[in-house]
Every structure is written in structure tokens, then in C-alpha cells.
Design an enzyme around this catalytic site. Structure first.
Site, PDB file in Angstrom:
ATOM      1  CG  ASP A  13     106.823  83.180  80.775  1.00 14.02           C
ATOM      2  OD1 ASP A  13     107.212  83.598  79.779  1.00 14.02           O
ATOM      3  OD2 ASP A  13     107.775  82.808  81.198  1.00 14.02           O
ATOM      4  CE  LYS A  16     103.991  89.364  78.789  1.00 12.32           C
ATOM      5  NZ  LYS A  16     104.694  88.638  79.825  1.00 12.32           N
ATOM      6  N   GLY A  40     109.168  85.898  75.224  1.00  7.13           N
ATOM      7  CA  GLY A  40     108.598  84.998  74.655  1.00  7.13           C
ATOM      8  C   GLY A  40     106.749  84.869  74.851  1.00  7.13           C
ATOM      9  CG  HIS A  41     105.117  87.874  74.384  1.00  8.74           C
ATOM     10  ND1 HIS A  41     104.489  88.782  74.137  1.00  8.74           N
ATOM     11  CD2 HIS A  41     105.934  87.488  74.922  1.00  8.74           C
ATOM     12  CE1 HIS A  41     105.267  89.604  75.134  1.00  8.74           C
ATOM     13  NE2 HIS A  41     105.795  88.868  76.175  1.00  8.74           N
ATOM     14  CD  GLN A 222     110.993  91.031  79.083  1.00 11.19           C
ATOM     15  OE1 GLN A 222     110.770  92.363  79.179  1.00 11.19           O
ATOM     16  NE2 GLN A 222     111.014  90.514  78.205  1.00 11.19           N
TER      17      GLN A 222
END
Ligand code: GDP
Ligand code: IMO
Ligand code: MG
Length: 420
Positions: A13, A16, A40-41, A222
Site C-alpha cells: 500500500d 504503487k 488493491g492498487h 504487496q
């Protein structure tokens, strides 16, 4: 041409997705190399917000291809939802989304097994995102997995049923109720959708692009401290999140790696269980969580917050061969009177400057304190306009870790970026 890599240096988080979106016009293709829908981007532009889980973050750029590499694990249910949410705004997905034949499939029972295993761990649970990541990679390494290429095979259903039966036997060992039918319909709809996209021999495709002088950016998921090998084991994910993972997760040789962009937040966060030496349990941590809106993009869980840790940053830079740093969320620290940075640890009365084997509550971070800045920096567009104390903070970090900070992100939106 070389394969550049962008990856997280903390516990995920780091921002990225935003940075890949900013950099993607410079690349012919963006490729995910590991992880799956545990990621989750978040991308923000044109007053809209998108959260990507499986699809690379170059997907909103017209001339960029997006490759889901062999190292990724795919849940047909989740990718289906993801595609539905973005297809109106994304570039032509049928043309620009390519999926590796060798990427593994997350079966409905992998998700159920993940939940059963976590429940059985009780207070020792990893805090998994419950997306089936660990069981899917376990089957991959155990040589039982199903791959995207299998969905094109005439005996796909036999392979599927065989693995489901195996999982049902495993599930008998748990006191866990589940409803497989609840997942299966959506899962097979997802499989039919995947068949409509380009399913490729991604390692051959990617190496050809490189041979033809195209730039490619590998997008990590990650973060380094969640790497299965070097992270805070066992509180990690089940893949290699480090730069080496881009080689195995895409089939690109180490000598073809170019720049390695290491991305970190101006403080630290962690979601899920596991050690976190600089974690704050006070008002300061709460303020970081509130101002930084630190809630998981995949699970909505609150993220634990703490000061920037340079012991960890140095370790991550070493493991990844980082050539350029990207700092995000510096704007969240605006208004703090002082900023603390951990520069070493005290363990059993002894000062150490490296991450020890046992990362536990015995680690007491030793901090350097710098003066904060009061101005809102989110509208600033050039390094020279930044407050002096912010520049001192940046220069302190660069000098400590020995790698230049080339990008400063000062807000969640695409435009909130300073290029140094
Ligand atoms: P990722 O998993 O590394 O892509 O990061 P996430 O999307 O899970 O979490 C990063 C969060 O911070 C998202 O909500 C982003 O919109 C937001 N974000 C990214 N960069 C910045 C920044 O520089 N400042 C602020 N305030 N938010 C940012
Ligand atoms: P992005 O790509 C933050 C964490 C989970 C849990 C551990 C194992 O958005 O940075 P898993 O579901 O992989 O078995 O969970 O890893 N985790 C993440 N934390 N960001 C992520 O991805 C994460 N993906 C997994 O919270 O602690
Ligand atoms: Mg995330």
C-alpha cells in the site's frame, strides 16, 4: 531494452498503483509478476477513483499493453468484476489486456481453504485478505495447480473436479462450514470471460518486446516486508514480492533488469497481523490513519500506522537493488511539529543497525527527530517550492540509504507529483 521494476519497500500500500499510472505513458507494456487479488492498487484522475486487484495499472492509458504474468494468481470472479467496473473508462481491454497461460487459477475452494485455515489459526492468524492466495500458491508449488492455459483444454472440467475433490478432503480436517455452489456459478462465468481476452505465452511475448527495443515496467504487488523469503515470516504473503520475483514471475533474465523504482510512504503502515517495530498506538498514529485515510483498498480494514523506519528501508533497498526512490504520502505529515525516523534498533540492550531474524516486541526503535513543516504541500509542483524542512527530511533519507529520491507524491491524484 530493459525491464524496469517498480515495487513496494514496506508492507504494501505504498502507492504503487498511482505511480505506475503516472509512469505508464513511458512504457509499451505494464506487467504484473506476482500476487493476485490480495492487492488493491488505487488510481485517481478526472475526479474518479479506481481500485485494481489483478489488472496492471497501465490500463487507463491508450497506448499501453497490460500483461498479467505467469507469477500472478487469478480469481475469475474477481477479474470479472474488475473488468466490468473499468471497461467503460479503460483503454480497449480486448486489445490491451494480455493474460499468461502459465498464471495459476484461484479456485473457489482455495478461497474457502484460506478462510478455514485462518479460522483454525485463531489468535495466530496471518490476517490474510482471504482471497485464497496461500492455498493457490501451495498448490502451485505442490504441483497440483490449475493454470489459465488449462481452461482451453478439452479435459478442463476433469482437472477442475479432481482438484475440487482434493480440496473437499482437505476441508474435512477443519470444523468449517462452506457453500461451494455460492461461488461456482460466478467462477465459471469468469472463466468464459477470460477466454475472450488474449491468452499468451507471456515469457516469449515479453522477451520479444524487449528484443524489439520496447520498454516494459513490471508492477509489484504487496511489499518487500511481505516477501515469503525475506519478509516478517510467517506474517507474509505467499509470493516473492522482491525484484527477483519479476524474473521468475515474467520469465525475464536478471541481466535484462534496468531501473528498480523502490516506493515507500513517508511513514509506515501495515494491514493484517505481524510485527511492526515503529507502530504507534497513540494519537499520532491515529492522526496518520485519519489524514492518510489508511483503510485497506481490498478489505477496508484499518491500516496500522507508525513512523518511517530506515532500518527496513535500507534492507529493502539491498534486497531489490533499488536505483531510484519514490516517496508517497508526504502531504500526510504536513502540520506535524516534529517528524521521527527510526535509524537503528535496540535489542536486549544492544544497538543494531540491521533487521534481526526475530522481529518482535523486543525491538525498540531508536529515532532521529527532524523539524516538521506546516504548509500544505499538496499543490506544489516543483522541488524548489517545497518547505525547507521537507527538503531536509528528503535529503536526510537519501543520505542515510544512499539512493536518490526522484519522485515525490504529494496527493492521491495523478497530477499531484513532483519530479526531481
Ligand atoms: P498500492 O497498493 O501500493 O497501490 O497502494 P494503495 O492504493 O493500496 O494505497 C495507497 C493509498 O494512498 C490510496 O488510497 C491512494 O489513493 C493514496 N495515495 C497515493 N499516493 C498518495 C500521496 O502522495 N498522498 C496521499 N495523501 N495519498 C496518496
Ligand atoms: P498491495 O499490492 C497490504 C497482507 C495481508 C496479510 C498478509 C497475507 O495493495 O500493496 P494474503 O492475502 O496475501 O495471504 O495476506 O499480507 N497483504 C497486503 N497488505 N497491501 C497488499 O497488497 C497486501 N496483500 C497482502 O493483509 O497481512
Ligand atoms: Mg494496496
Amino acid at each position: 531494452m530493459k525491464l524496469d521494476v517498480l515495487l513496494g519497500l514496506q508492507w504494501g500500500d505504498e502507492g504503487k498503483g498511482k505511480i505506475v499510472d503516472v509512469l505508464s505513458p513511458n512504457y509499451k507494456a505494464i506487467a504484473r509478476f506476482q500476487g493476485g487479488p490480495n492487492a488493491g492498487h488505487t488510481l485517481k484522475f478526472n475526479d474518479k477513483k479506481y481500485v485494481l486487484h489483478t489488472i496492471p495499472s497501465g490500463v487507463f492509458r491508450d497506448n499501453t499493453e497490460n500483461i498479467i504474468g505467469n507469477g500472478v494468481v487469478i480469481d475469475p470472479i474477481i477479474i470479472n468484476k474488475e473488468i466490468t467496473k473499468i471497461e467503460n473508462d479503460a483503454s480497449d481491454l480486448k486489445k490491451h489486456l494480455l493474460i499468461s497461460k502459465k498464471a495459476h487459477l484461484i479456485l473457489p475452494t482455495h478461497r474457502i481453504l484460506d478462510a478455514a485455515q485462518e479460522a483454525a489459526k485463531g489468535k495466530d492468524k496471518i490476517g490474510s485478505t482471504l482471497k485464497g492466495i496461500s492455498p493457490t500458491y501451495t498448490d502451485k508449488i505442490g504441483r497440483n495447480g490449475l493454470r489459465i492455459g488449462d481452461i482451453l483444454s478439452p479435459n478442463f472440467m476433469d482437472k477442475y473436479n479432481k482438484l475440487i475433490e482434493k480440496h473437499k478432503k482437505q476441508l474435512k480436517h477443519f470444523d468449517f462450514e462452506y457453500d461451494l455452489a455460492e461461488f461456482e456459478k460466478g467462477w465459471f462465468e469468469g472463466i468464459e470471460l477470460i477466454k475472450k481476452f488474449k491468452i499468451i505465452d507471456s515469457e516469449i511475448y515479453i522477451n520479444k518486446l524487449l528484443d524489439e527495443e520496447n520498454n516494459i515496467l513490471a508492477e509489484g504487488a504487496q511489499g518487500t516486508l511481505l516477501d515469503v523469503e525475506f519478509g516478517s515470516y510467517p506474517f507474509v504473503t505467499s509470493s516473492n514480492t522482491i525484484a527477483a520475483g519479476a524474473c521468475t514471475g515474467l520469465g525475464v533474465a536478471p541481466n535484462k533488469i534496468g531501473e528498480v523504482y523502490g516506493i515507500f510512504k513517508a511513514y509506515c503502515t501495515r494491514v493484517g497481523s505481524g510485527p511492526f517495530p515503529t507502530e504507534l498506538f497513540d494519537e499520532t498514529g491515529k492522526r496518520m490513519q485519519d489524514v492518510g485515510n489508511e483503510f485497506g483498498a481490498t478489505t477496508g480494514r484499518p491500516r496500522r500506522c507508525g513512523w518511517l523506519d530506515l532500518v527496513i528501508l535500507k534492507y529493502s533497498i539491498m534486497l531489490n537493488g533499488v536505483t531510484q526512490l519514490v516517496i508517497t504520502k508526504s502531504d500526510v505529515l504536513s502540520g506535524f511539529e516534529t517528524i521521527k525516523i527510526a535509524t537503528s534498533y535496540k535489542v536486549n540492550g544492544e544497538e543494531i543497525d540491521y533487521l534481526p531474524y526475530e522481529i518482535n516486541e523486543k525491538i525498540e526503535p531508536i529515532y532521529t527527530e527532524l523539524q516538521g513543516w506546516s504548509q500544505d504541500i499538496s499543490k506544489i509542483q516543483s522541488f524548489s517550492e517545497l518547505p525547507t524542512n521537507f527538503k531536509i527530511f528528503i535529503q536526510y533519507v537519501e543520505k542515510f540509504v544512499g539512493v536518490p529520491i526522484k519522485f515525490v507524491s504529494v496527493g492521491p491524484k495523478r497530477k499531484e507529483m513532483i519530479f526531481i
